[in-house]
Design an enzyme around this catalytic site. Structure first.
Site, short mmCIF file in Angstrom:
data_model
loop_
_atom_site.label_atom_id
_atom_site.label_comp_id
_atom_site.label_asym_id
_atom_site.label_seq_id
_atom_site.Cartn_x
_atom_site.Cartn_y
_atom_site.Cartn_z
N SER A 10 0.84 -1.20 0.00
CA SER A 10 0.00 0.00 0.00
C SER A 10 0.87 1.25 0.00
CB SER A 10 -0.91 0.00 1.23
OG SER A 10 -0.13 -0.10 2.41
N THR A 45 -5.89 4.22 7.31
CA THR A 45 -7.31 4.17 7.68
C THR A 45 -7.55 4.31 9.19
OG1 THR A 45 -7.22 1.75 7.70
CG2 THR A 45 -7.92 2.82 5.65
N ASP A 116 -5.69 -10.09 13.71
CA ASP A 116 -4.97 -10.08 14.98
C ASP A 116 -5.98 -10.19 16.11
OD1 ASP A 116 -2.81 -10.03 16.66
OD2 ASP A 116 -2.20 -7.98 16.22
N THR A 142 6.15 -13.45 8.08
CA THR A 142 6.16 -12.74 9.36
C THR A 142 4.74 -12.64 9.94
OG1 THR A 142 5.98 -10.60 8.22
CG2 THR A 142 8.20 -11.39 8.74
N GLN A 145 0.69 -14.13 16.03
CA GLN A 145 0.21 -15.41 16.56
C GLN A 145 -1.10 -15.83 15.92
OE1 GLN A 145 0.17 -15.95 20.84
NE2 GLN A 145 -1.61 -17.32 20.75
N THR A 180 5.77 -12.54 14.92
CA THR A 180 6.18 -11.20 15.36
C THR A 180 5.68 -10.83 16.75
OG1 THR A 180 4.26 -10.27 14.20
CG2 THR A 180 6.35 -10.34 13.00
N SER A 181 4.56 -11.41 17.16
CA SER A 181 4.04 -11.15 18.51
C SER A 181 3.18 -12.32 18.93
CB SER A 181 3.21 -9.86 18.53
OG SER A 181 2.10 -9.96 17.66
N ALA A 222 0.34 2.16 22.79
CA ALA A 222 -0.06 3.03 21.68
C ALA A 222 -0.29 2.15 20.46
CB ALA A 222 1.01 4.07 21.38
N ASP A 229 5.04 -3.40 8.20
CA ASP A 229 5.72 -3.19 6.92
C ASP A 229 7.21 -2.93 7.15
OD1 ASP A 229 3.12 -3.23 5.70
OD2 ASP A 229 2.89 -1.16 6.36
#
Length: 307
Positions: A10, A45, A116, A142, A145, A180-181, A222, A229
């Site tokens: 994007s 967005t 997510d 990537t 979970q 990644t998480s 936050a 990306d």
């Protein structure tokens, strides 16, 4: 020798998302980046309003054909992220397969953006395309979970589960998987989240070996847009520099993320003022200001090798 990356992601006019989150840091690190914008929006967005256009599969094909006609479609990497259209995603797969036929050493880095925290934020019909067509041609993925669980059909409740999920993802195609998480408990306490990575190698004798790592990442209160990306782009860069050392590649990648996010949140709080939550414009990633950290990140995130 220079490396060329085709980034299909994007694009936003204001801020750092998609191609703008990937191209600048890759260029800073010496990669030549050709960008195709899957969408072109005024802003991401997370703002109250946005306007823009979405590239169709046919339009993607036209752009790629133009590159081919000029014989400038020699790439070392393809990088993709968020998309909402199945035909567009299938066209990406066709392009990757064609480029791999021309260069069998091409590496496809894919952030399989599905959702997510237990819910999808793309149309559900993208899921089988990712599972059956995209992941099998990817070399590095990537997922978070939720995405890793969705792609494999297996729930992650323990580190052992996560290792099994990464092995299932390896079996689908990619040699490098980084979750990644995750919601796994951190050994450093509830102010940290856990990320895990796994990389398969083929030894000279043909046998396989796998390196697996765990990284404890500080939580930040936050919502940032564009970090996925940036992460995929940095993992591309640092696995290029350390192709057989996932531990070092992850330490460099996560350290860049830490520096950029720390700088961003500090600036956002300064703009917002005491006791006020920063707004989406104030939380735009401080990418240019982090140039030095992208080029030569001080390693502040240590990965642990796990069995």
């Amino acid at each position: 020798m220079e490396c060329r990356v085709l980034s299909i992601q994007s694009h936003v006019v204001r801020g750092y998302v998609g191609n703008k989150s990937a191209s600048f840091p890759l260029q800073v690190l010496g990669f030549e980046v050709d960008s195709i914008n899957s969408v072109q929006f005024s802003n991401h967005t997370g703002y109250s309003h946005w306007r823009g256009q979405v590239l169709t599969a046919d339009e993607l094909h036209v752009l790629y054909e133009g590159i081919k006609l000029n014989n400038v479609h020699q790439y070392d990497y393809v990088l993709t992220g968020y998309t909402r259209d199945t035909s567009f995603l299938e066209m990406v797969v066709d392009i990757v397969q064609e480029l791999k036929r021309a260069n069998p050493n091409l590496v496809y880095v894919c952030d399989p953006v599905l959702g997510d925290h237990g819910s999808m934020y793309v149309p559900q019909n993208l899921y089988p395309v990712y599972k059956n067509k995209v992941v099998p041609v990817a070399d590095i993925i990537t997922p978070n979970q939720f995405e890793a669980e969705l792609l494999t059909g297996k729930t992650i409740s323990t580190e052992k589960d996560a290792v099994e999920v990464m092995d299932l993802l390896h079996a689908m195609g990619p040699d490098t998987v980084v979750i990644t998480s995750s919601d796994l408990p951190s050994r450093l306490g509830d102010r940290f989240l856990v990320s895990l990575g796994s990389q398969r190698h083929v030894r000279p004798d043909g046998s396989r070996t796998t390196q697996r790592v765990r990284i404890e990442v500080p939580k930040v209160d936050a919502v940032f847009v564009g970090t996925g990306d940036l992460f995929a782009a940095m993992l591309l860069a640092w696995t290029h520099h350390y192709p057989n050392d996932l531990k070092m590649a992850c330490e460099k990648t996560f350290s860049v993320m830490h520096h950029v996010i720390k700088r961003t949140i500090s600036y956002a709080h300064e703009l917002a003022g005491p006791g006020r939550r920063p707004s989406p414009p104030q939380l735009e990633l401080r990418m240019v200001q982090s140039k030095a950290d992208i080029e030569d990140p001080a390693v502040v995130m240590e990965a642990t090798v796990i069995s």
